[in-house]
Write a protein that holds these residues in place. Sequence first.
Motif, PDB file in Angstrom:
ATOM      1  N   TYR A  74      36.958  53.584  36.245  1.00  0.00           N
ATOM      2  CA  TYR A  74      36.198  53.041  37.476  1.00  0.00           C
ATOM      3  C   TYR A  74      35.726  51.830  37.560  1.00  0.00           C
ATOM      4  N   TYR A  75      35.045  51.337  36.445  1.00  0.00           N
ATOM      5  CA  TYR A  75      34.432  49.858  36.115  1.00  0.00           C
ATOM      6  C   TYR A  75      35.743  48.825  36.200  1.00  0.00           C
ATOM      7  N   GLN A  76      36.509  49.196  35.461  1.00  0.00           N
ATOM      8  CA  GLN A  76      37.660  48.203  35.445  1.00  0.00           C
ATOM      9  C   GLN A  76      38.193  47.845  36.942  1.00  0.00           C
ATOM     10  N   HIS A  77      38.425  48.941  37.725  1.00  0.00           N
ATOM     11  CA  HIS A  77      39.149  48.915  38.872  1.00  0.00           C
ATOM     12  C   HIS A  77      38.124  48.282  39.967  1.00  0.00           C
ATOM     13  N   LEU A  78      36.716  48.664  39.860  1.00  0.00           N
ATOM     14  CA  LEU A  78      35.900  47.943  40.722  1.00  0.00           C
ATOM     15  C   LEU A  78      35.780  46.519  39.987  1.00  0.00           C
ATOM     16  N   ALA A  79      35.770  46.035  38.958  1.00  0.00           N
ATOM     17  CA  ALA A  79      35.901  44.639  38.744  1.00  0.00           C
ATOM     18  C   ALA A  79      37.098  43.924  39.278  1.00  0.00           C
TER      19      ALA A  79
ATOM     20  N   ASN B  61      34.565  37.534  43.075  1.00  0.00           N
ATOM     21  CA  ASN B  61      34.714  36.321  42.545  1.00  0.00           C
ATOM     22  C   ASN B  61      34.671  36.801  40.649  1.00  0.00           C
ATOM     23  N   GLU B  62      34.829  35.568  40.241  1.00  0.00           N
ATOM     24  CA  GLU B  62      34.660  35.748  38.551  1.00  0.00           C
ATOM     25  C   GLU B  62      33.397  36.231  38.146  1.00  0.00           C
ATOM     26  N   THR B  63      32.345  35.654  38.933  1.00  0.00           N
ATOM     27  CA  THR B  63      30.759  35.839  38.369  1.00  0.00           C
ATOM     28  C   THR B  63      30.583  37.377  38.473  1.00  0.00           C
ATOM     29  N   ILE B  64      30.960  37.815  39.558  1.00  0.00           N
ATOM     30  CA  ILE B  64      30.547  39.402  39.897  1.00  0.00           C
ATOM     31  C   ILE B  64      31.481  40.271  39.113  1.00  0.00           C
TER      32      ILE B  64
ATOM     33  N   LEU C  60      32.154  43.860  34.191  1.00  0.00           N
ATOM     34  CA  LEU C  60      32.541  44.353  33.062  1.00  0.00           C
ATOM     35  C   LEU C  60      31.436  44.305  31.948  1.00  0.00           C
ATOM     36  N   GLU C  61      30.415  43.445  32.123  1.00  0.00           N
ATOM     37  CA  GLU C  61      29.172  43.579  31.322  1.00  0.00           C
ATOM     38  C   GLU C  61      28.511  44.972  31.419  1.00  0.00           C
ATOM     39  N   ILE C  62      28.387  45.536  32.484  1.00  0.00           N
ATOM     40  CA  ILE C  62      27.755  46.772  32.800  1.00  0.00           C
ATOM     41  C   ILE C  62      28.766  47.853  31.931  1.00  0.00           C
ATOM     42  N   ARG C  63      30.047  47.684  32.232  1.00  0.00           N
ATOM     43  CA  ARG C  63      30.896  48.627  31.455  1.00  0.00           C
ATOM     44  C   ARG C  63      31.001  48.605  30.038  1.00  0.00           C
ATOM     45  N   ALA C  64      30.716  47.459  29.616  1.00  0.00           N
ATOM     46  CA  ALA C  64      30.497  47.376  28.124  1.00  0.00           C
ATOM     47  C   ALA C  64      29.280  48.098  27.582  1.00  0.00           C
TER      48      ALA C  64
END
Length: 53
Positions: free
Chosen positions: A30-35, A40-43, A48-52
């Motif tokens: 889900y987070y990969q899809h959201l990313a 933009n790259e910042t968001i 991806l940090e949250i996913r980690a």
Amino acid sequence: MQPTNYASPARSSFPDLMKAINGEFTVIHYYQHLANLAPNETIKKRILEIRAD
């Protein structure tokens, strides 16, 4: 003395373990899809940090 039928802890917790693994798998994807949808790259990096975690 009669044998006692106790459920093995490994067997009784297996469904819970599978549920937890499937939940983690779902959240990761889900987070990969959201990313990938991030504007933009910042968001994308923040997602991806949250996913980690």
